[in-house]
Design a protein around this motif. Structure first.
Motif, PDB file in Angstrom:
ATOM      1  N   MET A 159       0.817  -1.210   0.000  1.00 20.82           N
ATOM      2  CA  MET A 159       0.000   0.000   0.000  1.00 20.82           C
ATOM      3  C   MET A 159       0.850   1.259   0.000  1.00 20.82           C
ATOM      4  N   VAL A 160       0.592   2.145  -0.931  1.00 22.11           N
ATOM      5  CA  VAL A 160       1.217   3.470  -0.966  1.00 22.11           C
ATOM      6  C   VAL A 160       0.606   4.308   0.158  1.00 22.11           C
ATOM      7  N   PRO A 161       1.413   5.045   0.959  1.00 18.41           N
ATOM      8  CA  PRO A 161       2.846   5.303   0.809  1.00 18.41           C
ATOM      9  C   PRO A 161       3.732   4.480   1.750  1.00 18.41           C
ATOM     10  N   GLY A 162       3.403   3.204   1.975  1.00 18.65           N
ATOM     11  CA  GLY A 162       4.288   2.343   2.749  1.00 18.65           C
ATOM     12  C   GLY A 162       5.693   2.366   2.172  1.00 18.65           C
ATOM     13  N   VAL A 163       6.695   2.447   3.044  1.00 20.12           N
ATOM     14  CA  VAL A 163       8.053   2.696   2.542  1.00 20.12           C
ATOM     15  C   VAL A 163       8.549   1.572   1.636  1.00 20.12           C
ATOM     16  N   ALA A 164       8.239   0.327   1.970  1.00 27.46           N
ATOM     17  CA  ALA A 164       8.666  -0.776   1.107  1.00 27.46           C
ATOM     18  C   ALA A 164       7.892  -0.770  -0.206  1.00 27.46           C
ATOM     19  N   THR A 165       6.614  -0.366  -0.160  1.00 27.68           N
ATOM     20  CA  THR A 165       5.811  -0.280  -1.383  1.00 27.68           C
ATOM     21  C   THR A 165       6.394   0.753  -2.330  1.00 27.68           C
ATOM     22  N   VAL A 166       6.735   1.920  -1.795  1.00 29.70           N
ATOM     23  CA  VAL A 166       7.320   2.973  -2.626  1.00 29.70           C
ATOM     24  C   VAL A 166       8.664   2.526  -3.193  1.00 29.70           C
ATOM     25  N   ALA A 167       9.448   1.827  -2.369  1.00 28.56           N
ATOM     26  CA  ALA A 167      10.737   1.326  -2.850  1.00 28.56           C
ATOM     27  C   ALA A 167      10.544   0.292  -3.955  1.00 28.56           C
ATOM     28  N   LEU A 168       9.602  -0.623  -3.784  1.00 29.08           N
ATOM     29  CA  LEU A 168       9.310  -1.615  -4.821  1.00 29.08           C
ATOM     30  C   LEU A 168       8.916  -0.935  -6.130  1.00 29.08           C
ATOM     31  N   ALA A 169       8.033   0.051  -6.026  1.00 31.34           N
ATOM     32  CA  ALA A 169       7.580   0.749  -7.231  1.00 31.34           C
ATOM     33  C   ALA A 169       8.748   1.439  -7.920  1.00 31.34           C
ATOM     34  N   GLY A 170       9.615   2.077  -7.140  1.00 29.58           N
ATOM     35  CA  GLY A 170      10.756   2.764  -7.735  1.00 29.58           C
ATOM     36  C   GLY A 170      11.730   1.816  -8.384  1.00 29.58           C
ATOM     37  N   ILE A 181      -3.459   2.102  -7.010  1.00 29.18           N
ATOM     38  CA  ILE A 181      -4.738   1.534  -7.441  1.00 29.18           C
ATOM     39  C   ILE A 181      -4.721   0.005  -7.390  1.00 29.18           C
ATOM     40  N   PHE A 182      -3.721  -0.607  -8.002  1.00 29.06           N
ATOM     41  CA  PHE A 182      -3.685  -2.069  -8.047  1.00 29.06           C
ATOM     42  C   PHE A 182      -3.296  -2.660  -6.687  1.00 29.06           C
ATOM     43  N   GLY A 293      -6.370   9.498  -8.625  1.00 32.96           N
ATOM     44  CA  GLY A 293      -7.145  10.158  -9.675  1.00 32.96           C
ATOM     45  C   GLY A 293      -6.307  10.441 -10.903  1.00 32.96           C
ATOM     46  N   GLY A 294      -5.056  10.839 -10.679  1.00 24.59           N
ATOM     47  CA  GLY A 294      -4.168  11.080 -11.820  1.00 24.59           C
ATOM     48  C   GLY A 294      -3.904   9.820 -12.613  1.00 24.59           C
ATOM     49  N   ALA A 295      -3.745   8.692 -11.908  1.00 28.93           N
ATOM     50  CA  ALA A 295      -3.520   7.418 -12.599  1.00 28.93           C
ATOM     51  C   ALA A 295      -4.745   7.021 -13.416  1.00 28.93           C
ATOM     52  N   LEU A 296      -5.931   7.190 -12.822  1.00 27.72           N
ATOM     53  CA  LEU A 296      -7.164   6.850 -13.544  1.00 27.72           C
ATOM     54  C   LEU A 296      -7.367   7.768 -14.749  1.00 27.72           C
ATOM     55  N   ALA A 297      -7.044   9.057 -14.573  1.00 26.86           N
ATOM     56  CA  ALA A 297      -7.178   9.987 -15.694  1.00 26.86           C
ATOM     57  C   ALA A 297      -6.234   9.600 -16.829  1.00 26.86           C
TER      58      ALA A 297
END
Length: 487
Positions: A159-170, A181-182, A293-297
Protein backbone atom coordinates in the motif's frame (compact mmCIF):
# COMPACT_ATOMS: atom_id res chain seq x y z
CA UNK A 1 31.17 -15.60 -18.48
CA UNK A 2 28.97 -18.71 -18.52
CA UNK A 3 25.40 -18.53 -17.24
CA UNK A 4 26.05 -20.99 -14.43
CA UNK A 5 28.96 -18.89 -13.22
CA UNK A 6 26.85 -15.72 -13.06
CA UNK A 7 24.09 -17.58 -11.23
CA UNK A 8 26.54 -19.10 -8.76
CA UNK A 9 28.30 -15.80 -8.05
CA UNK A 10 24.96 -14.03 -7.52
CA UNK A 11 23.80 -16.77 -5.15
CA UNK A 12 27.01 -16.45 -3.14
CA UNK A 13 26.55 -12.66 -2.99
CA UNK A 14 23.00 -13.02 -1.62
CA UNK A 15 24.12 -15.61 0.95
CA UNK A 16 26.92 -13.25 1.98
CA UNK A 17 24.42 -10.41 2.45
CA UNK A 18 22.24 -12.62 4.67
CA UNK A 19 25.31 -13.72 6.68
CA UNK A 20 26.43 -10.14 7.21
CA UNK A 21 22.99 -9.08 8.45
CA UNK A 22 22.21 -12.04 10.71
CA UNK A 23 25.55 -13.32 11.97
CA UNK A 24 27.84 -10.32 11.92
CA UNK A 25 25.06 -7.81 12.65
CA UNK A 26 26.19 -5.45 9.91
CA UNK A 27 23.61 -2.80 9.08
CA UNK A 28 21.39 -4.06 6.19
CA UNK A 29 22.13 -1.03 3.99
CA UNK A 30 25.88 -1.58 4.35
CA UNK A 31 25.40 -5.30 3.73
CA UNK A 32 23.54 -4.66 0.47
CA UNK A 33 26.27 -2.33 -0.80
CA UNK A 34 29.02 -4.77 0.22
CA UNK A 35 27.18 -7.57 -1.58
CA UNK A 36 26.71 -5.40 -4.66
CA UNK A 37 30.42 -4.50 -4.69
CA UNK A 38 31.46 -8.13 -4.38
CA UNK A 39 29.06 -9.16 -7.13
CA UNK A 40 30.37 -6.47 -9.48
CA UNK A 41 34.02 -7.39 -8.94
CA UNK A 42 33.38 -11.13 -9.23
CA UNK A 43 31.43 -10.78 -12.50
CA UNK A 44 34.14 -8.73 -14.20
CA UNK A 45 32.83 -5.16 -13.97
CA UNK A 46 36.18 -4.01 -12.58
CA UNK A 47 36.82 -1.58 -9.74
CA UNK A 48 35.78 1.56 -11.59
CA UNK A 49 32.80 -0.06 -13.28
CA UNK A 50 31.55 -1.53 -10.01
CA UNK A 51 31.74 1.72 -8.03
CA UNK A 52 30.22 3.75 -10.87
CA UNK A 53 27.35 1.27 -11.18
CA UNK A 54 26.68 1.31 -7.43
CA UNK A 55 26.56 5.11 -7.31
CA UNK A 56 24.44 5.27 -10.46
CA UNK A 57 21.96 2.75 -9.06
CA UNK A 58 21.77 4.63 -5.76
CA UNK A 59 21.19 7.94 -7.53
CA UNK A 60 18.57 6.56 -9.90
CA UNK A 61 16.37 5.17 -7.13
CA UNK A 62 16.71 8.37 -5.10
CA UNK A 63 15.57 10.29 -8.18
CA UNK A 64 12.48 8.09 -8.30
CA UNK A 65 11.41 7.84 -4.66
CA UNK A 66 13.62 9.99 -2.42
CA UNK A 67 11.24 12.86 -1.81
CA UNK A 68 8.22 10.54 -1.78
CA UNK A 69 9.61 8.59 1.15
CA UNK A 70 10.61 11.77 3.00
CA UNK A 71 7.16 13.38 2.61
CA UNK A 72 5.38 10.21 3.70
CA UNK A 73 7.55 9.74 6.78
CA UNK A 74 7.12 13.36 7.89
CA UNK A 75 3.35 13.15 7.44
CA UNK A 76 3.22 10.03 9.56
CA UNK A 77 5.36 11.59 12.30
CA UNK A 78 3.01 14.57 12.57
CA UNK A 79 -0.12 12.38 12.60
CA UNK A 80 1.40 10.32 15.37
CA UNK A 81 2.20 13.46 17.38
CA UNK A 82 -1.45 14.55 17.12
CA UNK A 83 -2.67 11.28 18.66
CA UNK A 84 -4.62 10.49 15.49
CA UNK A 85 -4.20 6.71 15.77
CA UNK A 86 -5.73 6.40 19.23
CA UNK A 87 -8.69 8.50 18.26
CA UNK A 88 -9.26 6.54 15.05
CA UNK A 89 -9.21 3.12 16.75
CA UNK A 90 -11.64 4.31 19.43
CA UNK A 91 -14.01 5.57 16.75
CA UNK A 92 -13.83 2.30 14.81
CA UNK A 93 -14.86 0.37 17.92
CA UNK A 94 -17.90 2.59 18.40
CA UNK A 95 -18.98 2.33 14.78
CA UNK A 96 -18.35 -1.35 13.96
CA UNK A 97 -18.75 -3.03 17.33
CA UNK A 98 -17.09 -6.26 18.51
CA UNK A 99 -17.95 -8.40 15.48
CA UNK A 100 -16.68 -6.02 12.85
CA UNK A 101 -13.75 -4.40 14.65
CA UNK A 102 -11.04 -6.91 13.54
CA UNK A 103 -11.93 -6.31 9.89
CA UNK A 104 -12.39 -2.55 10.27
CA UNK A 105 -9.15 -2.15 12.22
CA UNK A 106 -7.29 -4.37 9.76
CA UNK A 107 -8.42 -2.40 6.73
CA UNK A 108 -7.67 0.91 8.43
CA UNK A 109 -4.15 -0.05 9.53
CA UNK A 110 -3.37 -1.66 6.19
CA UNK A 111 -4.67 1.03 3.85
CA UNK A 112 -4.90 4.41 5.60
CA UNK A 113 -1.95 4.65 7.99
CA UNK A 114 1.05 3.45 6.04
CA UNK A 115 2.82 6.78 6.21
CA UNK A 116 3.45 5.95 9.88
CA UNK A 117 6.38 3.71 10.88
CA UNK A 118 5.24 0.13 11.34
CA UNK A 119 6.64 -0.19 14.87
CA UNK A 120 5.19 3.18 15.87
CA UNK A 121 1.82 2.24 14.44
CA UNK A 122 1.88 -1.07 16.29
CA UNK A 123 2.82 0.43 19.64
CA UNK A 124 0.20 3.16 19.38
CA UNK A 125 -2.64 0.84 18.41
CA UNK A 126 -1.79 -2.33 20.39
CA UNK A 127 -2.88 -1.06 23.84
CA UNK A 128 -6.27 -0.11 22.40
CA UNK A 129 -6.54 -3.46 20.63
CA UNK A 130 -5.78 -5.26 23.88
CA UNK A 131 -8.50 -3.35 25.70
CA UNK A 132 -10.94 -4.22 22.93
CA UNK A 133 -10.05 -7.95 22.95
CA UNK A 134 -12.15 -8.98 26.02
CA UNK A 135 -15.25 -7.55 24.35
CA UNK A 136 -14.82 -10.03 21.47
CA UNK A 137 -15.24 -13.08 23.71
CA UNK A 138 -13.00 -16.02 24.48
CA UNK A 139 -10.86 -15.66 21.36
CA UNK A 140 -10.62 -11.87 21.40
CA UNK A 141 -6.86 -11.74 21.87
CA UNK A 142 -6.24 -14.14 18.98
CA UNK A 143 -8.61 -12.28 16.66
CA UNK A 144 -7.16 -8.84 17.37
CA UNK A 145 -3.54 -10.03 17.23
CA UNK A 146 -4.16 -11.76 13.91
CA UNK A 147 -5.90 -8.73 12.40
CA UNK A 148 -3.06 -6.44 13.46
CA UNK A 149 -0.28 -8.74 12.24
CA UNK A 150 -1.88 -9.26 8.82
CA UNK A 151 -2.78 -5.63 8.21
CA UNK A 152 0.47 -4.09 9.42
CA UNK A 153 2.68 -6.39 7.38
CA UNK A 154 0.52 -6.27 4.23
CA UNK A 155 0.36 -2.49 4.33
CA UNK A 156 4.09 -1.91 4.39
CA UNK A 157 4.68 -3.81 1.10
CA UNK A 158 1.38 -3.45 -0.79
CA UNK A 159 0.00 0.00 0.00
CA UNK A 160 1.22 3.47 -0.97
CA UNK A 161 2.85 5.30 0.81
CA UNK A 162 4.29 2.34 2.75
CA UNK A 163 8.05 2.70 2.54
CA UNK A 164 8.67 -0.78 1.11
CA UNK A 165 5.81 -0.28 -1.38
CA UNK A 166 7.32 2.97 -2.63
CA UNK A 167 10.74 1.33 -2.85
CA UNK A 168 9.31 -1.62 -4.82
CA UNK A 169 7.58 0.75 -7.23
CA UNK A 170 10.76 2.76 -7.74
CA UNK A 171 13.03 -0.23 -8.25
CA UNK A 172 10.67 -1.87 -10.74
CA UNK A 173 9.68 1.32 -12.56
CA UNK A 174 6.01 1.21 -11.53
CA UNK A 175 4.15 4.56 -11.58
CA UNK A 176 3.08 5.28 -8.00
CA UNK A 177 -0.49 5.93 -9.06
CA UNK A 178 -0.71 2.47 -10.62
CA UNK A 179 0.86 0.95 -7.52
CA UNK A 180 -1.76 2.67 -5.37
CA UNK A 181 -4.74 1.53 -7.44
CA UNK A 182 -3.68 -2.07 -8.05
CA UNK A 183 -2.25 -2.34 -4.55
CA UNK A 184 -5.69 -1.44 -3.18
CA UNK A 185 -7.28 -4.07 -5.41
CA UNK A 186 -5.02 -6.68 -3.85
CA UNK A 187 -4.65 -5.56 -0.24
CA UNK A 188 -8.34 -5.01 0.58
CA UNK A 189 -9.54 -8.54 -0.31
CA UNK A 190 -6.29 -10.00 1.06
CA UNK A 191 -6.87 -8.51 4.53
CA UNK A 192 -10.57 -9.44 4.60
CA UNK A 193 -10.12 -13.00 3.35
CA UNK A 194 -7.05 -13.70 5.48
CA UNK A 195 -8.70 -12.49 8.69
CA UNK A 196 -11.81 -14.53 7.84
CA UNK A 197 -9.75 -17.70 7.26
CA UNK A 198 -7.85 -17.25 10.51
CA UNK A 199 -11.05 -16.47 12.46
CA UNK A 200 -12.61 -19.65 11.11
CA UNK A 201 -9.80 -21.83 12.45
CA UNK A 202 -9.28 -19.85 15.66
CA UNK A 203 -12.85 -20.58 16.70
CA UNK A 204 -12.55 -24.27 15.82
CA UNK A 205 -9.74 -25.42 18.05
CA UNK A 206 -6.71 -23.73 16.49
CA UNK A 207 -6.32 -21.39 19.49
CA UNK A 208 -5.72 -22.71 23.00
CA UNK A 209 -6.46 -19.94 25.49
CA UNK A 210 -4.45 -21.57 28.30
CA UNK A 211 -1.32 -22.19 26.21
CA UNK A 212 -1.42 -19.43 23.62
CA UNK A 213 -2.04 -16.31 25.66
CA UNK A 214 -1.12 -14.77 28.98
CA UNK A 215 -3.81 -13.97 31.58
CA UNK A 216 -5.68 -10.93 30.34
CA UNK A 217 -4.70 -7.72 32.07
CA UNK A 218 -5.50 -4.15 31.29
CA UNK A 219 -3.05 -2.77 28.72
CA UNK A 220 -0.40 -0.52 30.19
CA UNK A 221 1.23 2.53 28.75
CA UNK A 222 4.87 2.48 27.81
CA UNK A 223 7.35 2.72 30.62
CA UNK A 224 9.36 5.79 31.40
CA UNK A 225 12.21 4.47 29.27
CA UNK A 226 9.97 4.02 26.23
CA UNK A 227 9.93 0.20 26.32
CA UNK A 228 6.87 -1.82 25.43
CA UNK A 229 4.83 -3.23 28.34
CA UNK A 230 6.34 -6.45 29.59
CA UNK A 231 9.33 -6.03 27.27
CA UNK A 232 10.58 -8.81 25.01
CA UNK A 233 11.19 -12.30 26.39
CA UNK A 234 14.47 -12.76 28.19
CA UNK A 235 17.11 -13.75 25.65
CA UNK A 236 15.03 -12.68 22.65
CA UNK A 237 17.39 -11.84 19.78
CA UNK A 238 17.75 -8.34 18.41
CA UNK A 239 16.81 -8.77 14.78
CA UNK A 240 15.94 -6.57 11.82
CA UNK A 241 12.59 -4.87 12.14
CA UNK A 242 10.01 -5.00 9.38
CA UNK A 243 10.21 -1.23 9.46
CA UNK A 244 13.49 -0.25 7.79
CA UNK A 245 13.64 2.88 9.92
CA UNK A 246 13.97 0.70 13.00
CA UNK A 247 16.92 -1.32 11.63
CA UNK A 248 19.78 -0.09 13.77
CA UNK A 249 23.25 -1.38 14.60
CA UNK A 250 23.50 -3.59 17.66
CA UNK A 251 25.58 -0.93 19.39
CA UNK A 252 22.71 1.56 19.23
CA UNK A 253 20.63 1.36 22.41
CA UNK A 254 17.49 1.89 20.37
CA UNK A 255 18.05 -1.47 18.65
CA UNK A 256 16.70 -3.30 21.71
CA UNK A 257 13.49 -5.15 20.99
CA UNK A 258 10.57 -3.01 22.06
CA UNK A 259 12.30 0.35 21.62
CA UNK A 260 11.17 2.73 18.95
CA UNK A 261 13.10 4.88 16.49
CA UNK A 262 12.07 7.94 18.43
CA UNK A 263 9.84 8.82 21.35
CA UNK A 264 6.24 7.79 20.60
CA UNK A 265 4.89 7.49 24.11
CA UNK A 266 1.19 8.14 24.26
CA UNK A 267 0.44 11.80 24.72
CA UNK A 268 -2.83 13.02 26.16
CA UNK A 269 -2.41 16.76 25.70
CA UNK A 270 -3.85 17.86 22.40
CA UNK A 271 -3.43 21.60 22.71
CA UNK A 272 -6.12 24.22 22.81
CA UNK A 273 -8.21 22.76 20.01
CA UNK A 274 -9.49 19.26 19.28
CA UNK A 275 -9.43 18.29 15.60
CA UNK A 276 -11.93 15.81 14.17
CA UNK A 277 -10.77 12.61 12.49
CA UNK A 278 -11.73 13.94 9.07
CA UNK A 279 -9.67 17.06 9.63
CA UNK A 280 -6.68 15.07 10.92
CA UNK A 281 -6.60 12.57 8.05
CA UNK A 282 -8.14 14.79 5.36
CA UNK A 283 -4.85 16.06 3.89
CA UNK A 284 -3.36 12.57 3.68
CA UNK A 285 -6.49 11.19 2.04
CA UNK A 286 -6.44 14.10 -0.40
CA UNK A 287 -2.91 13.12 -1.40
CA UNK A 288 -3.97 9.56 -2.15
CA UNK A 289 -7.03 10.76 -4.08
CA UNK A 290 -4.85 13.05 -6.20
CA UNK A 291 -2.35 10.26 -6.96
CA UNK A 292 -5.04 7.68 -7.71
CA UNK A 293 -7.15 10.16 -9.68
CA UNK A 294 -4.17 11.08 -11.82
CA UNK A 295 -3.52 7.42 -12.60
CA UNK A 296 -7.16 6.85 -13.54
CA UNK A 297 -7.18 9.99 -15.69
CA UNK A 298 -4.08 8.74 -17.48
CA UNK A 299 -5.71 5.37 -18.16
CA UNK A 300 -8.74 7.16 -19.58
CA UNK A 301 -6.56 9.30 -21.83
CA UNK A 302 -7.44 12.58 -20.10
CA UNK A 303 -4.63 15.04 -19.53
CA UNK A 304 -4.18 18.68 -18.62
CA UNK A 305 -1.29 20.69 -17.16
CA UNK A 306 -3.12 21.35 -13.88
CA UNK A 307 -4.22 17.76 -13.18
CA UNK A 308 -0.86 16.39 -14.32
CA UNK A 309 0.94 18.70 -11.89
CA UNK A 310 -1.32 18.11 -8.88
CA UNK A 311 -1.45 14.32 -9.36
CA UNK A 312 2.34 13.97 -9.59
CA UNK A 313 3.12 11.91 -6.48
CA UNK A 314 5.80 14.25 -5.14
CA UNK A 315 3.41 17.22 -5.38
CA UNK A 316 0.36 15.31 -4.10
CA UNK A 317 2.24 14.07 -1.02
CA UNK A 318 3.70 17.54 -0.45
CA UNK A 319 0.16 18.96 -0.43
CA UNK A 320 -0.81 16.31 2.12
CA UNK A 321 2.23 17.08 4.26
CA UNK A 322 1.56 20.83 4.25
CA UNK A 323 -2.10 20.27 5.07
CA UNK A 324 -1.30 17.88 7.92
CA UNK A 325 1.27 20.32 9.29
CA UNK A 326 -1.25 23.17 9.18
CA UNK A 327 -3.86 21.13 11.08
CA UNK A 328 -1.30 20.03 13.65
CA UNK A 329 -0.06 23.56 14.30
CA UNK A 330 -3.59 24.62 15.15
CA UNK A 331 -4.22 21.67 17.46
CA UNK A 332 -0.97 20.74 19.23
CA UNK A 333 1.13 23.82 18.62
CA UNK A 334 4.10 24.72 16.48
CA UNK A 335 6.74 23.45 18.92
CA UNK A 336 5.47 19.85 18.93
CA UNK A 337 5.07 19.88 15.16
CA UNK A 338 8.69 20.98 14.80
CA UNK A 339 9.80 18.21 17.16
CA UNK A 340 7.88 15.64 15.09
CA UNK A 341 9.42 16.94 11.87
CA UNK A 342 12.94 16.72 13.32
CA UNK A 343 12.32 13.11 14.37
CA UNK A 344 10.83 12.31 10.97
CA UNK A 345 13.82 13.73 9.10
CA UNK A 346 16.17 11.70 11.29
CA UNK A 347 14.40 8.44 10.65
CA UNK A 348 13.69 9.03 6.94
CA UNK A 349 17.44 9.15 6.39
CA UNK A 350 17.76 5.50 7.43
CA UNK A 351 14.95 4.48 5.10
CA UNK A 352 16.46 6.40 2.19
CA UNK A 353 19.88 4.81 2.66
CA UNK A 354 18.38 1.31 2.74
CA UNK A 355 16.28 1.99 -0.36
CA UNK A 356 19.27 3.45 -2.18
CA UNK A 357 21.34 0.39 -1.29
CA UNK A 358 18.63 -1.75 -2.86
CA UNK A 359 18.89 0.37 -5.99
CA UNK A 360 22.67 -0.10 -6.03
CA UNK A 361 22.26 -3.88 -5.88
CA UNK A 362 19.70 -3.77 -8.69
CA UNK A 363 22.07 -1.79 -10.90
CA UNK A 364 24.97 -4.22 -10.35
CA UNK A 365 22.71 -7.22 -11.00
CA UNK A 366 21.66 -5.65 -14.28
CA UNK A 367 25.23 -4.82 -15.29
CA UNK A 368 26.45 -8.33 -14.46
CA UNK A 369 24.14 -9.87 -17.05
CA UNK A 370 22.05 -11.64 -14.42
CA UNK A 371 18.85 -10.22 -15.90
CA UNK A 372 19.46 -11.88 -19.24
CA UNK A 373 20.32 -15.17 -17.56
CA UNK A 374 17.24 -15.24 -15.34
CA UNK A 375 15.01 -14.07 -18.19
CA UNK A 376 15.79 -17.26 -20.06
CA UNK A 377 14.53 -19.37 -17.19
CA UNK A 378 11.15 -17.68 -16.87
CA UNK A 379 8.12 -18.94 -18.73
CA UNK A 380 6.43 -16.60 -21.17
CA UNK A 381 3.10 -17.20 -19.41
CA UNK A 382 1.75 -14.72 -16.85
CA UNK A 383 1.53 -17.29 -14.02
CA UNK A 384 4.85 -19.14 -13.66
CA UNK A 385 7.02 -15.98 -13.50
CA UNK A 386 4.87 -14.54 -10.71
CA UNK A 387 5.18 -17.76 -8.74
CA UNK A 388 8.96 -17.60 -9.10
CA UNK A 389 8.97 -13.92 -8.06
CA UNK A 390 6.90 -14.81 -4.99
CA UNK A 391 9.18 -17.72 -4.17
CA UNK A 392 12.36 -15.64 -4.39
CA UNK A 393 10.94 -12.98 -2.06
CA UNK A 394 9.59 -15.61 0.36
CA UNK A 395 12.95 -17.38 0.54
CA UNK A 396 14.76 -14.11 1.18
CA UNK A 397 12.33 -13.22 3.96
CA UNK A 398 12.71 -16.53 5.74
CA UNK A 399 16.49 -16.03 5.59
CA UNK A 400 16.74 -12.32 6.41
CA UNK A 401 13.75 -11.90 8.72
CA UNK A 402 12.60 -8.46 7.59
CA UNK A 403 9.65 -7.92 5.27
CA UNK A 404 11.01 -4.61 3.97
CA UNK A 405 14.58 -5.79 3.41
CA UNK A 406 13.50 -8.98 1.64
CA UNK A 407 11.06 -7.11 -0.60
CA UNK A 408 13.67 -4.51 -1.57
CA UNK A 409 16.36 -7.15 -2.14
CA UNK A 410 14.01 -9.27 -4.25
CA UNK A 411 13.06 -6.24 -6.32
CA UNK A 412 16.75 -5.46 -6.80
CA UNK A 413 17.33 -8.94 -8.18
CA UNK A 414 14.23 -8.92 -10.36
CA UNK A 415 14.37 -5.39 -11.77
CA UNK A 416 16.68 -6.39 -14.67
CA UNK A 417 14.42 -9.34 -15.45
CA UNK A 418 11.16 -7.40 -15.56
CA UNK A 419 11.39 -6.24 -19.21
CA UNK A 420 11.89 -9.84 -20.41
CA UNK A 421 8.77 -11.27 -18.72
CA UNK A 422 6.13 -9.58 -20.82
CA UNK A 423 4.27 -8.62 -17.62
CA UNK A 424 3.08 -5.31 -16.27
CA UNK A 425 5.77 -4.41 -13.72
CA UNK A 426 3.08 -3.68 -11.11
CA UNK A 427 2.34 -7.42 -11.03
CA UNK A 428 5.99 -8.19 -10.30
CA UNK A 429 6.00 -5.60 -7.52
CA UNK A 430 2.83 -7.07 -5.97
CA UNK A 431 4.14 -10.64 -6.23
CA UNK A 432 7.44 -9.62 -4.61
CA UNK A 433 5.56 -7.83 -1.86
CA UNK A 434 3.32 -10.84 -1.28
CA UNK A 435 6.28 -13.21 -1.14
CA UNK A 436 8.13 -11.03 1.35
CA UNK A 437 5.26 -11.58 3.82
CA UNK A 438 5.77 -15.31 4.06
CA UNK A 439 6.54 -16.69 7.53
CA UNK A 440 7.24 -13.75 9.81
CA UNK A 441 9.06 -15.40 12.72
CA UNK A 442 11.45 -14.81 15.63
CA UNK A 443 13.94 -12.83 13.55
CA UNK A 444 11.34 -10.06 13.21
CA UNK A 445 10.97 -7.24 15.70
CA UNK A 446 7.25 -7.16 14.91
CA UNK A 447 6.92 -10.74 16.16
CA UNK A 448 8.20 -9.80 19.62
CA UNK A 449 6.24 -6.56 19.83
CA UNK A 450 3.00 -8.40 19.04
CA UNK A 451 3.87 -11.07 21.59
CA UNK A 452 4.56 -8.69 24.46
CA UNK A 453 1.99 -5.97 23.75
CA UNK A 454 -1.01 -8.23 23.08
CA UNK A 455 -0.38 -10.72 25.87
CA UNK A 456 0.44 -13.77 23.77
CA UNK A 457 2.84 -16.59 24.48
CA UNK A 458 5.54 -17.33 21.91
CA UNK A 459 3.48 -20.32 20.77
CA UNK A 460 0.44 -18.08 20.32
CA UNK A 461 2.43 -15.49 18.38
CA UNK A 462 3.57 -18.19 15.95
CA UNK A 463 -0.11 -18.81 15.24
CA UNK A 464 -1.35 -15.22 14.93
CA UNK A 465 1.75 -13.66 13.37
CA UNK A 466 3.75 -16.37 11.60
CA UNK A 467 0.84 -18.44 10.30
CA UNK A 468 -1.58 -15.53 9.94
CA UNK A 469 0.76 -13.42 7.81
CA UNK A 470 1.78 -16.51 5.80
CA UNK A 471 -1.88 -17.06 4.97
CA UNK A 472 -2.03 -13.42 3.83
CA UNK A 473 1.10 -13.98 1.71
CA UNK A 474 -0.54 -16.84 -0.18
CA UNK A 475 -3.88 -15.03 -0.46
CA UNK A 476 -2.14 -11.91 -1.83
CA UNK A 477 -0.38 -14.05 -4.42
CA UNK A 478 -3.73 -15.51 -5.42
CA UNK A 479 -5.29 -12.09 -5.96
CA UNK A 480 -2.20 -10.96 -7.86
CA UNK A 481 -2.55 -13.95 -10.18
CA UNK A 482 -6.22 -13.08 -10.72
CA UNK A 483 -5.24 -9.49 -11.48
CA UNK A 484 -2.67 -10.76 -14.01
CA UNK A 485 -5.53 -12.16 -16.11
CA UNK A 486 -6.72 -8.60 -16.78
CA UNK A 487 -3.42 -6.76 -17.22
Amino acid sequence: MADWQILSITAVAIIAIVFLILKLRVNPALSLVIGAAGLGLATGLGATGTTDTIMQGFGDIMFEVGLLIAWGVLMGAILNEMGAINKLVERLMKVFGPKGIPYALGLTLGTMLQSIFLDVLLVMSAPLARRIAPKLGKFGTARMATAMAISLECGIVLMVPGVATVALAGLLGVPLGSMLIFGLLVIIPTILVSIFIMDFFIQRGFWNVEKDQEPMEEAQDLGADGTAPGGAPVGAPVMPSDDPAAVLPASDPRSRVGLLPYDVRTRTARGPKEASLLVMFGPMLLSLVLIGGGALAGMAGFTSPVTDFLSTPVIALLIGLLGTSFVARRTIGTKRVEEAVVGGFRESGQILILTGAGGALAAVVAASGMGDVLGGYFSASSVAPLLVVWGIAALLHVAVGSVSISAITAAGLLAPVAPTLGLDPVLIALAAGAGSLFFVHVTSNTFWLLQSMLGQTTRGTFKTCSIGVSVASVVALGFTLILSLFL
